[in-house]
Scaffold this motif. Sequence first.
Motif: not given
Length: 305
Positions: A79-86, A178-188
């Motif tokens: 449902t977030e196809p630009a990032r390839g995520q549900a 604390r914070i959950q780290l994620a990639t800048a492009d796909r927020l993985v």
Amino acid sequence: MTLPSGQQVSLHAGSYEAVTTEVGGGLRLLTYDGRPLLMSYGENEIRPSYAGAVLAPWCGRVVDGRYAVGERQFELPLTEPARGQALHGLVAWSRWRLTEHAGASATWSIHLVPQPWYPWPLSITAGYALDPDTGLTWSVSAHNCGDEPAPVGLGIHPYAVAPSGGVDDWTLTVDAARIQLATADRLVPTGIADLPDAESLRRGRRLAGVSFDGAVTGLPLPGDGVRRASLVDANGDGVEFRWGAAGPWLQLFTCDDLPGDLRRSAVAIEPQTCPPDAFNNGIDLAWLAPGEHLELTVEIQALRG
């Protein structure tokens, strides 16, 4: 004519007004003395960017829409196809059923049927109650109606606004370590680390030049059992969120990548029971036994300087 968000249910108490909707069992509008506390949208509009959505049976993203339970592999609709995520669960765009409406309160419910990508039946409710002194109480719950444990995460998706200025003029206050780290492009998600400048956020951080699009945790539970986050303008007017032990995570988003006039127009403040991709990383993911119940309750109140 059928409205894009379906049936509208208005609630009033003192200076507060709220409008809840059939589509998603969500919150379309919340005002105090006529001023918006949250980003709203018109009854003839399709809800933008999950504004006021109920997030279930997961919140945030499931990376690539894929997860496993034991030997079983599941693949969710992207449902977030630009990032390839549900993104944000399975109930945000469904029509819910109004099960209660009395005075300043309303309850919506939906039965989530087993699906190939999520084969657990859940009964999900969203309750709204206005109080003239304390504002809106918004409760989301899930009940496992099946015969095996079900993975469940719950959250809400309000965008807070203050009455004057814009995001760069507003001050956000929340006690998070604390914070959950994620990639800048796909927020993985890639891990969890100490939150930079946590002390300034605890004291109140002006958001000029500051961007958030991630989940924070390490939210201490004070003696009264209430966690808090607030957003105010230069006059101290704004909105406060309060929630308890069921929400050890808080998603923050300053709307930097929203289109047009929505860009940096609000700050999403989203209490959640678990972080993004909990179906894979397992962090704070609830496994509801048959007949078991999970509930997240958030209060939203106007602040006056």
